[in-house]
Motif scaffolding. Structure first.
Motif, mmCIF file in Angstrom:
data_model
loop_
_atom_site.group_PDB
_atom_site.id
_atom_site.type_symbol
_atom_site.label_atom_id
_atom_site.label_comp_id
_atom_site.label_asym_id
_atom_site.label_seq_id
_atom_site.Cartn_x
_atom_site.Cartn_y
_atom_site.Cartn_z
ATOM 1 N N TYR A 117 0.628 -1.203 -0.077
ATOM 2 C CA TYR A 117 0.179 0.022 -0.006
ATOM 3 C C TYR A 117 0.830 1.238 0.269
ATOM 4 C CZ TYR A 117 -3.543 -3.074 1.632
ATOM 5 O OH TYR A 117 -4.628 -4.259 1.809
ATOM 6 N N GLY A 118 2.065 1.099 0.252
ATOM 7 C CA GLY A 118 2.906 2.358 0.387
ATOM 8 C C GLY A 118 2.873 2.946 1.645
ATOM 9 N N ASP A 119 2.293 2.334 2.595
ATOM 10 C CA ASP A 119 1.922 2.945 3.996
ATOM 11 C C ASP A 119 1.773 1.564 4.999
ATOM 12 O OD1 ASP A 119 1.166 4.184 6.245
ATOM 13 O OD2 ASP A 119 -0.594 5.294 5.067
ATOM 14 N N ALA A 120 2.965 1.667 5.881
ATOM 15 C CA ALA A 120 3.113 0.699 6.835
ATOM 16 C C ALA A 120 2.061 0.745 7.951
ATOM 17 C CB ALA A 120 4.630 0.762 7.589
ATOM 18 N N THR A 121 1.433 1.994 8.169
ATOM 19 C CA THR A 121 0.274 2.078 9.180
ATOM 20 C C THR A 121 -0.881 1.271 8.661
ATOM 21 O OG1 THR A 121 -0.432 4.104 8.329
ATOM 22 C CG2 THR A 121 1.187 4.318 10.091
ATOM 23 N N LYS A 122 -1.057 0.949 7.488
ATOM 24 C CA LYS A 122 -2.295 0.285 7.052
ATOM 25 C C LYS A 122 -2.237 -1.283 7.241
ATOM 26 C CE LYS A 122 -3.570 3.540 3.677
ATOM 27 N NZ LYS A 122 -4.003 3.991 2.146
ATOM 28 N N TRP A 123 -1.401 -1.867 8.126
ATOM 29 C CA TRP A 123 -1.290 -3.150 8.473
ATOM 30 C C TRP A 123 -2.630 -3.795 8.918
ATOM 31 C CZ3 TRP A 123 -1.951 -5.259 13.237
ATOM 32 C CH2 TRP A 123 -2.031 -4.206 14.263
ATOM 33 N N PRO A 124 -3.335 -3.053 9.872
ATOM 34 C CA PRO A 124 -4.427 -3.435 10.253
ATOM 35 C C PRO A 124 -5.349 -4.241 9.129
ATOM 36 C CG PRO A 124 -4.002 -1.669 11.647
ATOM 37 C CD PRO A 124 -3.233 -1.643 10.373
ATOM 38 N N ARG A 125 -5.610 -3.880 7.987
ATOM 39 C CA ARG A 125 -6.521 -4.099 6.845
ATOM 40 C C ARG A 125 -6.095 -5.511 6.467
ATOM 41 N NH1 ARG A 125 -6.012 0.348 2.075
ATOM 42 N NH2 ARG A 125 -7.708 1.500 2.782
ATOM 43 N N ILE A 126 -4.702 -6.024 6.473
ATOM 44 C CA ILE A 126 -4.163 -7.089 6.287
ATOM 45 C C ILE A 126 -4.492 -8.105 7.410
ATOM 46 C CG2 ILE A 126 -2.143 -8.722 5.593
ATOM 47 C CD1 ILE A 126 -1.153 -6.100 4.581
ATOM 48 N N TYR A 127 -4.288 -7.711 8.688
ATOM 49 C CA TYR A 127 -4.697 -8.449 9.747
ATOM 50 C C TYR A 127 -6.116 -8.737 9.768
ATOM 51 C CZ TYR A 127 -5.306 -9.619 14.515
ATOM 52 O OH TYR A 127 -5.863 -10.172 15.906
ATOM 53 N N GLU A 128 -7.067 -7.824 9.750
ATOM 54 C CA GLU A 128 -8.428 -8.170 9.649
ATOM 55 C C GLU A 128 -8.908 -9.107 8.652
ATOM 56 O OE1 GLU A 128 -10.123 -4.026 9.353
ATOM 57 O OE2 GLU A 128 -9.365 -3.715 11.689
ATOM 58 N N ALA A 129 -8.447 -8.867 7.363
ATOM 59 C CA ALA A 129 -8.639 -9.903 6.219
ATOM 60 C C ALA A 129 -8.176 -11.067 6.669
ATOM 61 C CB ALA A 129 -8.139 -9.256 5.026
ATOM 62 N N ASN A 130 -7.280 -11.423 7.565
ATOM 63 C CA ASN A 130 -6.670 -12.767 7.796
ATOM 64 C C ASN A 130 -7.012 -13.221 9.209
ATOM 65 O OD1 ASN A 130 -5.192 -13.472 5.205
ATOM 66 N ND2 ASN A 130 -4.761 -11.391 5.446
ATOM 67 N N GLN A 131 -7.677 -12.694 9.905
ATOM 68 C CA GLN A 131 -8.182 -12.976 11.154
ATOM 69 C C GLN A 131 -8.123 -14.553 11.518
ATOM 70 O OE1 GLN A 131 -10.847 -10.227 12.916
ATOM 71 N NE2 GLN A 131 -9.371 -9.120 13.717
ATOM 72 N N GLU A 132 -8.741 -15.327 10.579
ATOM 73 C CA GLU A 132 -8.838 -16.682 10.674
ATOM 74 C C GLU A 132 -7.446 -17.566 10.883
ATOM 75 O OE1 GLU A 132 -8.640 -16.020 6.562
ATOM 76 O OE2 GLU A 132 -9.609 -15.182 7.997
ATOM 77 N N LEU A 133 -6.603 -16.778 10.336
ATOM 78 C CA LEU A 133 -5.339 -17.477 10.035
ATOM 79 C C LEU A 133 -4.366 -16.787 11.029
ATOM 80 C CD1 LEU A 133 -3.374 -19.175 8.478
ATOM 81 C CD2 LEU A 133 -3.035 -17.508 6.861
ATOM 82 N N ILE A 134 -4.499 -15.558 11.562
ATOM 83 C CA ILE A 134 -3.466 -14.857 12.307
ATOM 84 C C ILE A 134 -4.120 -14.657 13.614
ATOM 85 C CG2 ILE A 134 -2.077 -12.606 12.786
ATOM 86 C CD1 ILE A 134 -1.912 -12.221 9.369
ATOM 87 N N LYS A 135 -3.679 -15.207 14.496
ATOM 88 C CA LYS A 135 -4.192 -15.008 15.993
ATOM 89 C C LYS A 135 -3.499 -13.999 16.646
ATOM 90 C CE LYS A 135 -6.664 -18.265 15.388
ATOM 91 N NZ LYS A 135 -7.819 -18.086 14.527
ATOM 92 N N ASP A 136 -2.279 -13.690 16.168
ATOM 93 C CA ASP A 136 -1.337 -12.398 16.940
ATOM 94 C C ASP A 136 -0.861 -11.806 15.787
ATOM 95 O OD1 ASP A 136 0.477 -10.687 18.019
ATOM 96 O OD2 ASP A 136 1.235 -12.108 19.623
ATOM 97 N N PRO A 137 -1.057 -10.276 15.716
ATOM 98 C CA PRO A 137 -0.479 -9.794 14.590
ATOM 99 C C PRO A 137 0.926 -9.584 14.401
ATOM 100 C CG PRO A 137 -1.766 -8.100 15.927
ATOM 101 C CD PRO A 137 -2.071 -9.513 16.447
#
Length: 96
Positions: free
Chosen positions: A62-82
């Motif tokens: 995305y060109g912006d490191a602060t947008k990591w929560p988008r990726i976390y939210e899209a993968n919550q079934e796979l990622i338990k701890d960001p």
């Protein structure tokens, strides 16, 4: 006469636009969507490499490191701890 000499004395043919019709379509191919400009609802996948973090992936995608929560939210079934992602994991990267 060399290849770089001017040839002003040779008449040039002018293009003929006499048969162009208003409203007709072009035969040029439709331009493809530029790389990296996926629509807002599209997503792709990313395979985690050694040393990656969600913020590094967000910066790359995305060109912006602060947008990591988008990726976390899209993968919550796979990622338990960001803070804990592993090489080889395939993550969904939601569109911008």
């Amino acid at each position: 006469m060399g290849i770089f000499d001017r040839k002003d004395d040779i008449p040039k043919a002018k293009p003929d636009f006499s048969n162009v019709q208003s409203g007709s379509s072009s035969t040029a191919p439709t331009p493809a969507e530029p790389i990296g400009t996926a629509g807002p609802l599209s997503s792709r996948t990313y395979v985690v490499a050694k040393g990656d973090s969600l913020s590094k992936i967000a910066k790359r995608e995305y060109g912006d490191a602060t947008k990591w929560p988008r990726i976390y939210e899209a993968n919550q079934e796979l990622i338990k701890d960001p803070d804990l992602i592993y090489p080889g994991q395939t993550l969904k990267i939601p569109g911008a």
